[in-house]
Enzyme design. Structure first.
Site, PDB file in Angstrom:
ATOM      1  CG  ASP A 220     -12.005  28.869 -22.258  1.00 41.86           C
ATOM      2  OD1 ASP A 220     -12.073  27.753 -21.742  1.00 41.86           O
ATOM      3  OD2 ASP A 220     -10.936  29.465 -22.484  1.00 41.86           O
TER       4      ASP A 220
ATOM      5  CD  GLU B 198     -13.146  27.131 -17.676  1.00 40.15           C
ATOM      6  OE1 GLU B 198     -12.700  28.040 -18.393  1.00 40.15           O
ATOM      7  OE2 GLU B 198     -12.522  26.089 -17.456  1.00 40.15           O
TER       8      GLU B 198
ATOM      9  CG  ASP C 243     -15.837  25.939 -24.992  1.00 39.47           C
ATOM     10  OD1 ASP C 243     -15.564  24.840 -24.467  1.00 39.47           O
ATOM     11  OD2 ASP C 243     -15.596  27.047 -24.448  1.00 39.47           O
TER      12      ASP C 243
ATOM     13  CG  HIS D 118     -12.158  19.868 -21.701  1.00 37.92           C
ATOM     14  ND1 HIS D 118     -13.193  20.552 -21.083  1.00 37.92           N
ATOM     15  CD2 HIS D 118     -11.295  20.810 -22.099  1.00 37.92           C
ATOM     16  CE1 HIS D 118     -12.960  21.845 -21.127  1.00 37.92           C
ATOM     17  NE2 HIS D 118     -11.815  22.040 -21.722  1.00 37.92           N
ATOM     18  CG  ASP D 119      -9.877  21.878 -18.711  1.00 41.16           C
ATOM     19  OD1 ASP D 119     -10.537  22.924 -18.586  1.00 41.16           O
ATOM     20  OD2 ASP D 119      -9.267  21.563 -19.758  1.00 41.16           O
TER      21      ASP D 119
HETATM   22  O1  TEU Z   1      -9.596  26.092 -18.746  1.00 44.23           O
HETATM   23  C1  TEU Z   1      -9.413  27.138 -17.825  1.00 44.23           C
HETATM   24  C2  TEU Z   1      -9.064  26.559 -16.550  1.00 44.23           C
HETATM   25  O2  TEU Z   1      -9.875  26.127 -15.772  1.00 44.23           O
HETATM   26  C3  TEU Z   1      -7.654  26.451 -16.320  1.00 44.23           C
HETATM   27  O3  TEU Z   1      -7.389  27.453 -15.363  1.00 44.23           O
HETATM   28  C4  TEU Z   1      -7.414  25.059 -15.870  1.00 44.23           C
HETATM   29  O4  TEU Z   1      -7.045  25.098 -14.571  1.00 44.23           O
HETATM   30  C5  TEU Z   1      -6.445  24.541 -16.830  1.00 44.23           C
HETATM   31  O5  TEU Z   1      -7.104  23.529 -17.503  1.00 44.23           O
HETATM   32  C6  TEU Z   1      -5.208  24.101 -16.136  1.00 44.23           C
HETATM   33  O6  TEU Z   1      -5.541  23.036 -15.253  1.00 44.23           O
HETATM   34  C7  TEU Z   1     -10.162  26.562 -19.950  1.00 44.23           C
HETATM   35  C8  TEU Z   1     -10.394  25.354 -20.831  1.00 44.23           C
HETATM   36  O7  TEU Z   1     -11.369  24.510 -20.212  1.00 44.23           O
HETATM   37  C9  TEU Z   1      -9.069  24.655 -20.996  1.00 44.23           C
HETATM   38  O8  TEU Z   1      -9.223  23.441 -21.725  1.00 44.23           O
HETATM   39  C10 TEU Z   1      -8.135  25.597 -21.738  1.00 44.23           C
HETATM   40  O9  TEU Z   1      -6.854  24.999 -21.812  1.00 44.23           O
HETATM   41  C11 TEU Z   1      -8.026  26.946 -21.015  1.00 44.23           C
HETATM   42  O10 TEU Z   1      -9.269  27.472 -20.578  1.00 44.23           O
HETATM   43  C12 TEU Z   1      -7.464  27.993 -21.975  1.00 44.23           C
HETATM   44  O11 TEU Z   1      -8.430  28.263 -22.969  1.00 44.23           O
END
Ligand code: TEU
Ligand code: CA
Length: 562
Positions: A202, A257, A101, A330-331
């Site tokens: 990311d 992403e 990542d 994971h989000d």
């Molecule tokens: O997430 C980015 C993202 O998609 C965010 O805009 C998302 O909407 C966020 O999780 C709020 O809902 C990436 C990673 O996947 C996430 O785990 C990190 O917290 C974030 O970037 C910052 O690095």
């Protein structure tokens, strides 16, 4: 139609591991690299060809590793560089690829560069970050953080603000700075020279900011924050430079992403002729079912909207781009809790979603635990939550006078922690994740019945169905490279589509409803003899008369034109 270029990363199956929650190898209650090494045979047996690790670099874990303080060191809790080298060897000897990542939109505020930048305005590292003087005694514009509040943090010793689109401990990097970019490319080579096979990048569309840093009317911008912050004026230039200087020199895969990516601009980032990235994760289906202005508020979603998203994205990427197909990460909430039926028709609906995942055009990505049907977890108090985004949201709403129970109900449906409870390996202590007294986050109590061990013994489990689907996808290139045609776009309950190439015409029929439905094959194809290759029910398909089928609740099937 020009032929799609064949690639290993198009034909493979990606599996995302959230290392903190996957397997604890040293009994401290936190997942680690030793634990992942222990489970490589499990992944190989499942049929996985590529593993994506969420960040494993040194981090104070303000955002669970997405705040990196040393890009070339392993997070202490996860183990050592030696553990990593063993994991990489273990992955490769099992003929799997390892994807890291890459988090280069921001670092941790504990990163050496930021610590140096804080020392003085004249530090060579000051310009690695984005600093602005106050305007009218306050932040330079109205930018908001994804994690609530302003995207600007006042740094009193210098009297300036620094930008952080995420937490205030995640200062944004200034990609305008050529030296910074070269330091990033040097770090990328460090990992690629070790043999890493790719990067998931990311929030990569955020790296170029509008140079005038204008205030935005976020509520008028499609996609809100991501719509405003993404695809800045030099993003393509940076990605093409990264590709020229690094990516193009290795046999690797890059997957963006794609915050802010839409069908209209996707090819500009992943088109083969663009020499930027190979593929993209988009968010349109993930943002369905949640309020545009408040992601924690759950709203109803309709199947035609879901089908339209997949149709538009397949058309947009067409033959010269490529997407990752996923329903969980994971989000987000657990996919079966978001799209399926996590109670009554759990087994059938989990297998139906898996059927979709593995029959679409694009690289399927499994999020760890979805293959055994792990679900959301209802925490009874805010102290069980660990995710900064959820904790900030709770605090913000309490300060606005909202009821705790009402906020907790929203977190139950939308918190990122739903997907971060420990992987459930067995019916024993902590679900076999750890033998520590305490785990870093609570294990879902349903581990007693939802776990890998149980699933491996039960030939009718979700896990066994995933294995068969993965095997099928590997034997049928039609499912990888074949054309995609949605033949039932308007129906509110059934999703039916064709995957076709010169070798096969395959029909996929998915009943997203929790009741028996009659399905009439549309138009010319109803006369065809369709032979079932795979279904999520064991009882025979009911075809009272050719062209009309009776589908059980959440029935899924893949059929070949005989
Ligand atoms: O997430 C980015 C993202 O998609 C965010 O805009 C998302 O909407 C966020 O999780 C709020 O809902 C990436 C990673 O996947 C996430 O785990 C990190 O917290 C974030 O970037 C910052 O690095
Ligand atoms: Ca551990």
């Amino acid at each position: 139609m020009d032929q799609i270029k064949k690639e290993w990363w198009k034909e493979g199956v990606l599996y995302q591991i959230y290392p903190r929650s996957f397997k604890d190898g040293n009994g401290d209650g936190v997942g680690d690299l030793k634990g992942i090494l222990e489970k490589l045979d499990y992944l190989q047996d499942l049929g996985i060809t590529m593993i994506w690790l969420s960040p494993i670099y040194q981090s104070p874990n303000d955002d669970n590793g997405y705040d990196i303080s040393d890009y070339e060191a392993i997070m202490e809790e996860f183990g050592t560089m030696k553990d990593f080298d063993l994991l990489l060897i273990g992955t490769h000897v099992r003929e799997m690829k390892l994807i890291m990542d890459l988090v280069v939109n921001h670092t941790s505020d504990q990163h050496r560069w930021f610590q140096e930048a804080l020392k003085s305005k004249d530090s060579p590292y000051r310009d690695y970050y984005i600093w602005k003087s106050p305007i009218d005694g306050g932040p330079p514009n109205n930018w908001k953080s994804y994690f609530g509040g302003s995207a600007w943090e006042y740094e009193k010793s210098s009297g300036e603000y620094y930008l952080h689109l995420f937490s205030k401990k995640q200062p944004d990097l200034n990609w305008e700075n050529e030296k910074l970019r070269q330091d990033i490319y040097k770090m990328m080579r460090f990992w690629l020279d070790k043999g890493v096979d790719g990067f998931r990048m990311d929030v990569i569309p955020l790296i170029s900011k509008q140079p005038e840093f204008p205030s935005y009317k976020f509520e008028e911008i499609p996609g809100g924050l991501s719509g405003a912050y993404s695809f800045g004026p030099r993003m393509h230039e940076y990605l093409q430079e990264m590709n020229k200087e690094v990516l193009s020199k290795y046999d690797m895969v890059s997957v963006g992403e794609g915050v802010g990516v839409v069908p209209e601009n996707a090819l500009s980032m992943v088109g083969e002729d663009r020499n930027e990235l190979n593929m993209v994760f988009h968010f349109d289906h993930m943002h369905m079912g949640r309020d545009d202005q408040d992601k924690f508020v759950t709203v109803e979603w309709e199947l035609p909207e879901f089908k339209k998203i997949f149709r538009e994205w397949d058309q947009a990427l067409g033959n010269s781009g490529w997407g990752a197909i996923y329903l969980g990460n994971h989000d987000s909430p657990r996919m079966i809790s978001k799209y399926g039926h996590s109670e009554g028709f759990k087994l059938a609906s989990a297998k139906l979603l898996a059927t979709l995942l593995f029959t679409m055009r694009g690289t399927p990505c499994i999020y760890n635990g979805d293959e055994i049907g792990m679900t959301n977890l209802k925490f009874s108090d805010i102290n069980s939550y660990k995710d900064i985004e959820s904790l900030n949201y709770y605090q913000e709403k309490i300060e606005e006078g909202e009821e705790p129970q009402e906020i907790l109900e929203r977190l139950y449906h939308q918190s990122r922690d739903n997907a971060r409870t420990p992987m459930q390996w067995s019916p024993f202590k902590h679900g076999g994740f750890s033998d520590a007294a305490e785990t870093w986050i609570k294990v879902n109590p349903n581990f007693s019945r939802i776990n890998v061990e149980q699933s491996q013994k039960d030939q009718r489990s979700i896990l066994q169905y995933y294995k068969k689907l993965i095997e099928l996808r590997k034997t049928l290139p039609t499912l990888v490279y074949g054309g995609y045609e949605d033949i039932y776009p308007q129906d509110k309950e059934i999703h039916a589509f064709i995957r076709h190439d010169d070798d096969y015409k395959l029909l996929v029929v998915l009943n997203f409803a929790d009741r028996i439905l009659r399905f009439h094959l549309p138009g010319p194809i109803k006369e065809y003899p369709w032979k079932p290759i795979m279904r999520n029910y064991f009882e025979p398909l009911i075809q009272p008369s050719l062209g009309e089928w009776v589908l059980k609740p959440y029935e899924a099937g893949i059929y070949v034109l005989d």
